[in-house]
Write a protein that holds these residues in place. Structure first.
Motif, PDB file in Angstrom:
ATOM      1  N   PHE A   1      21.546   0.453   0.273  1.00 13.61           N
ATOM      2  CA  PHE A   1      20.303  -0.095   0.832  1.00 13.61           C
ATOM      3  C   PHE A   1      19.057   0.364   0.096  1.00 13.61           C
ATOM      4  CE2 PHE A   1      23.257  -0.717   4.346  1.00 13.61           C
ATOM      5  CZ  PHE A   1      22.986  -2.036   4.684  1.00 13.61           C
ATOM      6  N   SER A   2      19.233   1.227  -0.922  1.00 11.14           N
ATOM      7  CA  SER A   2      18.025   1.728  -1.582  1.00 11.14           C
ATOM      8  C   SER A   2      17.347   0.625  -2.394  1.00 11.14           C
ATOM      9  CB  SER A   2      18.346   2.949  -2.445  1.00 11.14           C
ATOM     10  OG  SER A   2      19.012   2.558  -3.611  1.00 11.14           O
ATOM     11  N   GLY A   3      18.133  -0.324  -2.938  1.00 14.84           N
ATOM     12  CA  GLY A   3      17.549  -1.434  -3.695  1.00 14.84           C
ATOM     13  C   GLY A   3      16.678  -2.315  -2.812  1.00 14.84           C
ATOM     14  N   LEU A   4      17.133  -2.539  -1.592  1.00 14.81           N
ATOM     15  CA  LEU A   4      16.358  -3.332  -0.630  1.00 14.81           C
ATOM     16  C   LEU A   4      15.062  -2.602  -0.277  1.00 14.81           C
ATOM     17  CD1 LEU A   4      15.988  -5.672   1.354  1.00 14.81           C
ATOM     18  CD2 LEU A   4      17.469  -4.465   2.969  1.00 14.81           C
ATOM     19  N   LYS A   5      15.170  -1.298  -0.113  1.00 10.77           N
ATOM     20  CA  LYS A   5      13.983  -0.484   0.194  1.00 10.77           C
ATOM     21  C   LYS A   5      12.960  -0.607  -0.940  1.00 10.77           C
ATOM     22  CE  LYS A   5      14.129   3.833  -0.726  1.00 10.77           C
ATOM     23  NZ  LYS A   5      14.712   5.178  -0.782  1.00 10.77           N
ATOM     24  N   THR A   6      13.449  -0.517  -2.184  1.00  6.74           N
ATOM     25  CA  THR A   6      12.559  -0.618  -3.339  1.00  6.74           C
ATOM     26  C   THR A   6      11.942  -2.015  -3.419  1.00  6.74           C
ATOM     27  OG1 THR A   6      14.028   0.927  -4.435  1.00  6.74           O
ATOM     28  CG2 THR A   6      12.421  -0.190  -5.823  1.00  6.74           C
ATOM     29  N   ALA A   7      12.738  -3.052  -3.108  1.00  8.55           N
ATOM     30  CA  ALA A   7      12.226  -4.418  -3.116  1.00  8.55           C
ATOM     31  C   ALA A   7      11.057  -4.549  -2.138  1.00  8.55           C
ATOM     32  CB  ALA A   7      13.338  -5.406  -2.759  1.00  8.55           C
ATOM     33  N   MET A   8      11.178  -3.875  -0.982  1.00 13.85           N
ATOM     34  CA  MET A   8      10.111  -3.933   0.017  1.00 13.85           C
ATOM     35  C   MET A   8       8.857  -3.197  -0.481  1.00 13.85           C
ATOM     36  SD  MET A   8      11.640  -5.801   2.095  1.00 13.85           S
ATOM     37  CE  MET A   8      10.295  -5.985   3.256  1.00 13.85           C
ATOM     38  N   LEU A   9       9.097  -2.107  -1.192  1.00 14.91           N
ATOM     39  CA  LEU A   9       7.985  -1.326  -1.752  1.00 14.91           C
ATOM     40  C   LEU A   9       7.213  -2.176  -2.767  1.00 14.91           C
ATOM     41  CD1 LEU A   9       6.851   1.613  -1.626  1.00 14.91           C
ATOM     42  CD2 LEU A   9       8.229   2.102  -3.636  1.00 14.91           C
ATOM     43  N   TYR A  10       7.961  -2.877  -3.641  1.00 17.26           N
ATOM     44  CA  TYR A  10       7.324  -3.744  -4.641  1.00 17.26           C
ATOM     45  C   TYR A  10       6.623  -4.916  -3.975  1.00 17.26           C
ATOM     46  CZ  TYR A  10       9.757  -1.171  -8.332  1.00 17.26           C
ATOM     47  OH  TYR A  10      10.199  -0.195  -9.159  1.00 17.26           O
ATOM     48  N   PHE A  11       7.240  -5.445  -2.939  1.00 17.96           N
ATOM     49  CA  PHE A  11       6.631  -6.567  -2.225  1.00 17.96           C
ATOM     50  C   PHE A  11       5.274  -6.152  -1.656  1.00 17.96           C
ATOM     51  CE2 PHE A  11       5.707  -9.055   1.540  1.00 17.96           C
ATOM     52  CZ  PHE A  11       5.907 -10.348   1.097  1.00 17.96           C
ATOM     53  N   LEU A  12       5.242  -4.974  -1.051  1.00 20.44           N
ATOM     54  CA  LEU A  12       3.991  -4.460  -0.482  1.00 20.44           C
ATOM     55  C   LEU A  12       2.957  -4.227  -1.569  1.00 20.44           C
ATOM     56  CD1 LEU A  12       4.420  -1.762   2.306  1.00 20.44           C
ATOM     57  CD2 LEU A  12       3.180  -3.908   2.383  1.00 20.44           C
ATOM     58  N   ARG A  13       3.424  -3.683  -2.701  1.00 20.73           N
ATOM     59  CA  ARG A  13       2.516  -3.406  -3.818  1.00 20.73           C
ATOM     60  C   ARG A  13       1.898  -4.718  -4.326  1.00 20.73           C
ATOM     61  NH1 ARG A  13       5.367  -1.927  -9.261  1.00 20.73           N
ATOM     62  NH2 ARG A  13       5.704  -4.171  -9.067  1.00 20.73           N
ATOM     63  N   ASP A  14       2.728  -5.762  -4.443  1.00 18.98           N
ATOM     64  CA  ASP A  14       2.275  -7.032  -5.007  1.00 18.98           C
ATOM     65  C   ASP A  14       1.451  -7.861  -4.021  1.00 18.98           C
ATOM     66  OD1 ASP A  14       3.608  -6.233  -7.229  1.00 18.98           O
ATOM     67  OD2 ASP A  14       5.397  -7.475  -6.859  1.00 18.98           O
ATOM     68  N   HIS A  15       1.711  -7.695  -2.727  1.00 19.15           N
ATOM     69  CA  HIS A  15       1.043  -8.551  -1.747  1.00 19.15           C
ATOM     70  C   HIS A  15      -0.005  -7.821  -0.935  1.00 19.15           C
ATOM     71  CE1 HIS A  15       4.628 -10.802  -2.814  1.00 19.15           C
ATOM     72  NE2 HIS A  15       3.980 -11.886  -2.448  1.00 19.15           N
ATOM     73  N   GLY A  16      -0.119  -6.525  -1.152  1.00 13.94           N
ATOM     74  CA  GLY A  16      -1.178  -5.770  -0.493  1.00 13.94           C
ATOM     75  C   GLY A  16      -0.938  -5.575   0.981  1.00 13.94           C
ATOM     76  N   PRO A  17      -1.895  -4.904   1.632  1.00 10.54           N
ATOM     77  CA  PRO A  17      -1.686  -4.543   3.034  1.00 10.54           C
ATOM     78  C   PRO A  17      -1.876  -5.720   3.992  1.00 10.54           C
ATOM     79  CG  PRO A  17      -3.820  -3.752   2.261  1.00 10.54           C
ATOM     80  CD  PRO A  17      -3.149  -4.410   1.091  1.00 10.54           C
ATOM     81  N   ARG A  18      -2.366  -6.865   3.482  1.00 11.40           N
ATOM     82  CA  ARG A  18      -2.631  -7.984   4.388  1.00 11.40           C
ATOM     83  C   ARG A  18      -1.433  -8.921   4.532  1.00 11.40           C
ATOM     84  NH1 ARG A  18      -8.201  -9.691   4.835  1.00 11.40           N
ATOM     85  NH2 ARG A  18      -7.446 -11.800   4.506  1.00 11.40           N
ATOM     86  N   VAL A  19      -0.219  -8.392   4.329  1.00  6.80           N
ATOM     87  CA  VAL A  19       0.958  -9.251   4.444  1.00  6.80           C
ATOM     88  C   VAL A  19       1.181  -9.623   5.902  1.00  6.80           C
ATOM     89  CG1 VAL A  19       2.096  -8.241   2.447  1.00  6.80           C
ATOM     90  CG2 VAL A  19       2.584  -7.338   4.723  1.00  6.80           C
ATOM     91  N   ASP A  20       1.865 -10.724   6.087  1.00  3.90           N
ATOM     92  CA  ASP A  20       2.202 -11.196   7.425  1.00  3.90           C
ATOM     93  C   ASP A  20       3.420 -10.382   7.889  1.00  3.90           C
ATOM     94  OD1 ASP A  20       2.273 -12.557   9.717  1.00  3.90           O
ATOM     95  OD2 ASP A  20       2.647 -14.540   8.841  1.00  3.90           O
ATOM     96  N   GLU A  21       3.129  -9.255   8.529  1.00  3.41           N
ATOM     97  CA  GLU A  21       4.158  -8.268   8.817  1.00  3.41           C
ATOM     98  C   GLU A  21       5.364  -8.812   9.598  1.00  3.41           C
ATOM     99  OE1 GLU A  21       3.547  -3.901  10.192  1.00  3.41           O
ATOM    100  OE2 GLU A  21       3.648  -5.133  12.006  1.00  3.41           O
TER     101      GLU A  21
END
Lengths: 226, 332
Positions: free
Chosen positions: B213-233
């Motif tokens: 599951f670490s790859g999924l965790k990293t994918a989420m980290l990159y997603f947050l980095r690329d889309h910023g804090p205003r993502v549709d949580e």
């Protein structure tokens, strides 16, 4: 108070002592290191059998509550509290510096420090005055480095025990201290019994403060981020 | 005559005491969670957990005894989880259990906390027919366990890096939610559709039964980095959890087929998720598998499941002596 049990697991020694009808019936200590959790109850069972005592015969439990090894201190307290809970016995917690102070050969009325090695060059210290049968604490337990100790205690005599292995490089600091000789070379559970009984008598039937562990040091040293 | 047993669990950050009559009559199950005590560190501090266990264990035992309206002299056995987990934390429970067993002259049992998780199902549903496939999704472990009989089990799949629950907690934390993250993610996953979002399903295509599951965790980290804090949580975390649920259900069904097992149980903290439960009900119905699921309060760490496994061990005469030790790892 005639039948009592003392438990000291705060150092790398497993210490157990029994008092039967007011007399010392067992005084056991052995270097068990981290194995004490495995052996504590079988050793105790053996000591009780040889002293022809049962847990139900006990009237008081004395326990060393630190400072010392965190895990070790918890093992002794977990046993002592479980016995006290089921048997409905008074539990008297004694700090390890008071136990060390009781081992010092101080003169009546003499003020001195008890100093216990913590880790590396750190030490726990507390001041005492010898009054009649034993030491009376004069203040709170503090922490310092061994190097800072000579200045801290000024000229006062010191009862000192360092857990092996001896830390190198501190001979200079040690040489500056006016050291009192120890009555016993190792942690002595018989002294835990006598100190606990003294504290119990001094309280004259009033409830004693709860026997909780003394850690002195925080459980974490910095905030971490995953 | 049904036995009365006391079980203790202090393997991680929860202190739990249970009293069980027979194998199913739960007289008390009291748990003190330490989440708030560790919040400032953003994770469990082992030394703080150990200190807290010693502070609360005896009052908790008294509370459980009062709730169950039993006395120490009524007990027939004492059990404690002695592995796996945090050494210092387990030692508190083990030492207390040994002290109780010794002075009461009772049989003592050391219990494997992971082996005990599926027994939340035996506790609630009664005797299940073997062989069984268990998915245990507990904090630090995601395991597929093949059980042929009581006390006869082996791990057939495991998390090779982050466990599923760990991944959910860490991702929730990335989104600014406090520990434990599971309930928050589950609530959002129930309330929202994944929408356009789609995240990796690690090792899904891999024919093996292990999890990653670490790859999924990293994918989420990159997603947050690329889309910023205003993502549709809501939809984002719903999509994230859909990935977790799919990996867990697909691998579990695959394991059941490979091993020829027709009954599946799910347990462990993550199993408390309603979204995951829904996914398993759907997947097992489709695959023709019988599914057993404990109620949410018996999914998270609890001494009740420990007591249930202990009742079976006591019946089989599988006792331990007073030298019982604590072990950090799953296999002692």
């Amino acid at each position: 108070m005639t039948n009592a049990l003392a438990i000291d697991t705060t150092s790398e020694f497993l210490g157990l002592a029994l008092m039967k009808a007011g007399r010392l019936a067992a005084n056991h200590y052995e270097a068990t290191g981290t194995e004490m959790n495995r052996s504590i109850l079988t050793v105790l069972d053996d000591l009780l059998a040889r002293a022809a005592l049962k847990l139900e015969d006990l009237e008081l439990i004395a326990v060393a509550r630190g400072p010392g090894s965190f895990t070790g201190t918890r093992i002794g307290l977990a046993v002592a509290k479980s016995f006290a809970l089921v048997q409905g016995l008074p539990l008297v917690g004694v700090d390890t510096l008071r136990l060390l102070a009781a081992q010092g050969e101080a003169a009546e009325g003499e003020c001195f420090y008890a100093v216990l090695n913590c880790v590396r060059d750190e030490v726990y210290h507390a001041a005492f005055r010898w009054e009649g049968e034993g030491p009376q604490p004069l203040g709170e337990i503090g922490m310092s480095t061994l190097a800072a100790l000579p200045e801290l205690v000024e000229e006062a005599p010191v009862v000192l025990r360092r857990f092996p292995p001896e830390q190198p490089g501190h001979e200079e600091s040690l040489a500056k201290l006016n050291r009192l000789p120890l009555r016993h070379p190792a942690p002595d559970c018989a002294l835990l019994l006598s100190e606990a009984l003294r504290m119990h008598r001094a309280h004259g039937g009033r409830p004693l403060p709860p026997a909780e562990p003394i850690y002195l040091k925080p459980e974490a040293f910095r905030k971490w981020k995953p | 005559m049904e036995t009365l047993g006391l079980a203790i669990d202090t393997t991680f950050d929860d202190t739990s005491v249970a009293l069980l009559r027979g194998k199913q009559a739960l007289l008390a199950n009291v748990t003190l969670s330490q989440y708030a005590d560790h919040a400032e560190f953003g994770g469990v501090v082992p030394e703080r957990a150990s200190r807290k266990h010693l502070e609360v264990i005896h009052p908790l035992i008294q509370r459980a005894m009062a709730e169950a309206e039993v006395e120490f002299r009524d007990l027939d056995w004492v059990a404690v989880s002695n592995l796996p987990g945090l050494m210092g934390a387990i030692l508190v429970g083990v030492t207390v259990a040994k002290s109780l067993a010794y002075q009461l002259g009772l049989p003592l049992m050391g219990i494997n906390h992971i082996e005990a998780h599926p027994y939340a199902n035996f506790l609630v549903h009664g005797e299940l027919e073997f062989p069984l496939l268990h998915l245990v999704a507990a904090g630090g472990h995601t395991l597929l366990i093949h059980q042929e009989d009581h006390f006869k089990w082996r791990v057939v799949g495991r998390s090779v890096d982050d466990a599923a629950g760990e991944c959910v907690d860490k991702v929730a934390k990335m989104f600014g939610h406090p520990m434990p993250g599971g309930p928050v993610v589950d609530r959002l996953a129930m309330a929202h559709a994944p929408g356009p979002y789609d995240f990796p399903r690690p090792l899904l295509k891999d024919p093996g039964l292990d999890f990653s599951f670490s790859g999924l965790k990293t994918a989420m980290l990159y997603f947050l980095r690329d889309h910023g804090p205003r993502v549709d949580e809501g939809p984002v975390l719903a999509a994230f959890f859909a990935s977790v649920a799919e990996v867990l259900t697909v691998k579990t069904v695959r394991a059941a087929r490979q091993l020829g097992v027709s009954t599946v149980t799910v347990s462990g903290g993550l199993a408390a998720s309603r979204r995951l439960r829904g996914a398993f009900e759907e997947a097992c119905a489709e695959a023709g598998l019988t599914l057993y699921y404990p109620p949410p309060n018996l999914c998270t760490d609890n001494a009740a499941m420990v007591a249930c496994l202990a009742a079976y061990r006591h019946e089989a005469g599988l006792h331990d002596d007073l030298t019982l030790d604590a072990h950090a790892n799953l296999i002692a």
